[in-house]
Design an enzyme around this catalytic site. Structure first.
Site, PDB file in Angstrom:
ATOM      1  N   ASP A  39       4.634   4.887  -6.369  1.00 25.25           N
ATOM      2  CA  ASP A  39       4.625   5.374  -4.977  1.00 25.25           C
ATOM      3  C   ASP A  39       3.947   4.293  -4.147  1.00 25.25           C
ATOM      4  O   ASP A  39       3.463   3.290  -4.689  1.00 25.25           O
ATOM      5  CB  ASP A  39       3.853   6.708  -4.891  1.00 25.25           C
ATOM      6  CG  ASP A  39       4.290   7.593  -3.730  1.00 25.25           C
ATOM      7  OD1 ASP A  39       4.061   7.200  -2.570  1.00 25.25           O
ATOM      8  OD2 ASP A  39       4.855   8.676  -3.986  1.00 25.25           O
ATOM      9  N   ASP A  65       7.064   0.207  -4.080  1.00 24.43           N
ATOM     10  CA  ASP A  65       7.732   0.406  -2.795  1.00 24.43           C
ATOM     11  C   ASP A  65       9.229   0.314  -3.075  1.00 24.43           C
ATOM     12  O   ASP A  65       9.744  -0.773  -3.365  1.00 24.43           O
ATOM     13  CB  ASP A  65       7.291  -0.663  -1.792  1.00 24.43           C
ATOM     14  CG  ASP A  65       8.032  -0.535  -0.459  1.00 24.43           C
ATOM     15  OD1 ASP A  65       8.973   0.289  -0.359  1.00 24.43           O
ATOM     16  OD2 ASP A  65       7.684  -1.273   0.475  1.00 24.43           O
ATOM     17  N   VAL A  66       9.914   1.441  -2.986  1.00 25.39           N
ATOM     18  CA  VAL A  66      11.325   1.477  -3.415  1.00 25.39           C
ATOM     19  C   VAL A  66      12.242   0.612  -2.556  1.00 25.39           C
ATOM     20  O   VAL A  66      13.372   0.326  -2.962  1.00 25.39           O
ATOM     21  CB  VAL A  66      11.889   2.925  -3.459  1.00 25.39           C
ATOM     22  CG1 VAL A  66      11.157   3.767  -4.487  1.00 25.39           C
ATOM     23  CG2 VAL A  66      11.880   3.579  -2.082  1.00 25.39           C
ATOM     24  N   ASN A  92      13.344   9.768  -6.838  1.00 29.91           N
ATOM     25  CA  ASN A  92      12.828  10.928  -6.108  1.00 29.91           C
ATOM     26  C   ASN A  92      12.252  10.573  -4.735  1.00 29.91           C
ATOM     27  O   ASN A  92      12.247  11.399  -3.836  1.00 29.91           O
ATOM     28  CB  ASN A  92      11.758  11.606  -6.972  1.00 29.91           C
ATOM     29  CG  ASN A  92      10.905  12.579  -6.179  1.00 29.91           C
ATOM     30  OD1 ASN A  92      11.298  13.730  -5.963  1.00 29.91           O
ATOM     31  ND2 ASN A  92       9.739  12.130  -5.731  1.00 29.91           N
ATOM     32  N   TYR A 158      18.899  11.679   8.213  1.00 31.04           N
ATOM     33  CA  TYR A 158      18.552  12.115   6.851  1.00 31.04           C
ATOM     34  C   TYR A 158      19.804  12.603   6.120  1.00 31.04           C
ATOM     35  O   TYR A 158      20.032  12.265   4.958  1.00 31.04           O
ATOM     36  CB  TYR A 158      17.505  13.226   6.944  1.00 31.04           C
ATOM     37  CG  TYR A 158      17.025  13.788   5.632  1.00 31.04           C
ATOM     38  CD1 TYR A 158      16.068  13.116   4.874  1.00 31.04           C
ATOM     39  CD2 TYR A 158      17.492  15.016   5.161  1.00 31.04           C
ATOM     40  CE1 TYR A 158      15.593  13.652   3.682  1.00 31.04           C
ATOM     41  CE2 TYR A 158      17.024  15.560   3.970  1.00 31.04           C
ATOM     42  CZ  TYR A 158      16.075  14.875   3.233  1.00 31.04           C
ATOM     43  OH  TYR A 158      15.608  15.399   2.056  1.00 31.04           O
ATOM     44  N   ILE A 191      11.829  23.015  -0.012  1.00 28.43           N
ATOM     45  CA  ILE A 191      10.747  23.085  -0.989  1.00 28.43           C
ATOM     46  C   ILE A 191       9.455  22.850  -0.201  1.00 28.43           C
ATOM     47  O   ILE A 191       9.399  21.929   0.616  1.00 28.43           O
ATOM     48  CB  ILE A 191      10.873  21.955  -2.045  1.00 28.43           C
ATOM     49  CG1 ILE A 191      12.290  21.850  -2.611  1.00 28.43           C
ATOM     50  CG2 ILE A 191       9.838  22.131  -3.145  1.00 28.43           C
ATOM     51  CD1 ILE A 191      12.627  22.742  -3.747  1.00 28.43           C
ATOM     52  N   THR A 193       6.672  21.201   0.474  1.00 24.77           N
ATOM     53  CA  THR A 193       5.895  19.976   0.243  1.00 24.77           C
ATOM     54  C   THR A 193       5.506  19.424   1.617  1.00 24.77           C
ATOM     55  O   THR A 193       5.876  19.986   2.654  1.00 24.77           O
ATOM     56  CB  THR A 193       6.741  18.920  -0.486  1.00 24.77           C
ATOM     57  OG1 THR A 193       7.841  18.564   0.365  1.00 24.77           O
ATOM     58  CG2 THR A 193       7.264  19.440  -1.821  1.00 24.77           C
TER      59      THR A 193
END
Ligand code: NAD
Length: 212
Positions: A39, A65-66, A92, A158, A191, A193
């Protein structure tokens, strides 16, 4: 110990410092996997690592860092170096931006595309060779119901990213079945979060009502 569904497997999970990614890391360890998770929230990630190790599980947090290809290379290398191989990748990590089309800036769009689409692409790119060496594997991409249908309250940017994840998943699956590598997308509804606070923006109850 009881047999776990992931005994002997090595998994890499992105966005694992909190939310669903942290839960995935804990669940995978409980099912017997060794887990590397990454992450950009290093403090929270280290905390999750400590919690998992306290239960006797094997998990390692890495800075990932994706949106950065070198960062992915390093994360895959860490999994192979520490645990010997890579069997599972969970893409994810994701971000949300609660804006309508005309409010969305070019920078907003570049940023959400970089994390939600480029991030999944790069993770897949660097996991594939390691999985092939392991004799096969499983790639799990966290899309959303937003990647299936439009939402009158949702974020169009998104939605575009999660739709891209859905079809990139199909491309990966059909091209790499011959490598014994499966690829599936998961399409959760709301969800609770940190992301949902941003996504729902006061409409949490309306989102909750949509869950059967
Ligand atoms: P979250 O915001 O709690 O977790 C997302 C994680 O991704 C965070 O830890 C964040 O730091 C990390 N991240 C962001 N940018 C990153 C980057 N550049 N590199 C590495 N990590 C990065 O939200 P969540 O609900 O746990 O989200 C997990 C996934 O589930 C996301 O892909 C999200 O789009 C998807 N999803 C969420 C919901 C929901 O209602 N919460 C519904 C459907 C799908």
């Amino acid at each position: 110990a009881a047999m776990g569904r992931l005994d002997g497997k090595v998994a890499l999970i992105s966005g694992g410092a909190r939310g669903q990614g942290a839960t995935e890391a804990k669940l995978f360890v409980r099912e017997g996997a060794k887990v590397v998770f990454g992450d950009i929230l290093d403090e929270a990630g280290k905390q999750v690592e400590t919690e998992i190790r306290a239960t006797g599980g094997e998990a390692t947090y890495v800075h990932l860092d994706v949106t950065n290809e070198d960062s992915w290379r390093a994360a895959v290398d860490t999994a192979v170096r520490l645990y010997g191989k890579l069997n599972i990748l969970v893409n994810n990590a994701g971000i949300y931006i609660r804006k309508r089309i005309e409010e969305t800036t070019e920078d907003d769009l570049d940023q959400i595309m970089a994390v939600n689409v480029k991030g999944v692409f790069l993770g897949t790119k660097h996991a594939l060779p390691a999985m092939r060496r392991a004799g096969g594997g499983s790639i799990i991409n966290i899309s959303s119901t937003a990647g299936l249908v439009g939402n009158p309250h949702g974020s169009p940017a998104y939605t575009a990213t999660k739709g891209a994840v859905r079809l990139f998943t199909k491309a990966t699956a059909v091209q790499h079945a011959r490598d014994n590598i499966r690829c599936n997308s998961v399409h959760p509804g709301p969800i609770e979060t940190d992301m949902l606070k941003e996504a729902a923006g006061g409409l949490e109850e309306a989102y909750r009502q949509r869950v059967p």
